[in-house]
Design an enzyme around this catalytic site. Sequence first.
Site, short mmCIF file in Angstrom:
data_model
loop_
_atom_site.label_atom_id
_atom_site.label_comp_id
_atom_site.label_asym_id
_atom_site.label_seq_id
_atom_site.Cartn_x
_atom_site.Cartn_y
_atom_site.Cartn_z
N HIS A 13 1.01 -1.36 -0.03
CA HIS A 13 0.02 -0.04 -0.01
C HIS A 13 0.93 1.21 0.21
O HIS A 13 2.11 1.37 0.36
CB HIS A 13 -0.95 0.02 1.31
CG HIS A 13 -0.13 0.08 2.40
ND1 HIS A 13 0.30 1.24 3.13
CD2 HIS A 13 0.10 -1.04 3.36
CE1 HIS A 13 0.97 0.92 4.21
NE2 HIS A 13 0.63 -0.39 4.48
N GLU A 84 -2.17 -6.63 7.41
CA GLU A 84 -0.98 -6.82 7.96
C GLU A 84 -0.75 -7.61 9.19
O GLU A 84 -1.84 -8.13 9.79
CB GLU A 84 -0.68 -5.27 8.37
CG GLU A 84 0.80 -4.77 8.94
CD GLU A 84 1.93 -5.38 8.07
OE1 GLU A 84 2.65 -6.42 8.33
OE2 GLU A 84 2.17 -4.42 6.97
#
Length: 145
Positions: A13, A84
Amino acid sequence: MENELPIVYIARHGETAWSLSGQHTGLTDLPLTEFGERNARKLGQRLKGLFLAKVLTSPLQRARRTCELAGYGAVAEIDPDLVEWDYGEFEGRRGVDIRAERPDWNLFRDGCPGGETPKQISARAGDSRERIAFHERSFHPGIGG
């Protein structure tokens, strides 16, 4: 063609305030910075013209927004396994500060108290890998972030 290996594109990201400051950002759902949004658009330019059989993204806004700005938001599938690492008690803390208290700490060996272990992360990544194994070209924003 049947002997060709699949090509998998993995993109992290774009920048967030915490990635900029070096803070561990796991499940905290932070937005992209302006710079992160610009980089996500540049990613779309780099991938332009490629046919992608499947696009997966983490459910967190930083990954979804990266995917959207890269031009794949309409076709992306949300994959909860792509979030994550759960940093538990180390969420929002910088590695240098953690090592000031625990000098021998290593994320990839020790994991995080109250969070995920390396073995749990490996299993989750393996689950995602299995889902993409048969697609010739895939794009996955948010893996590892």
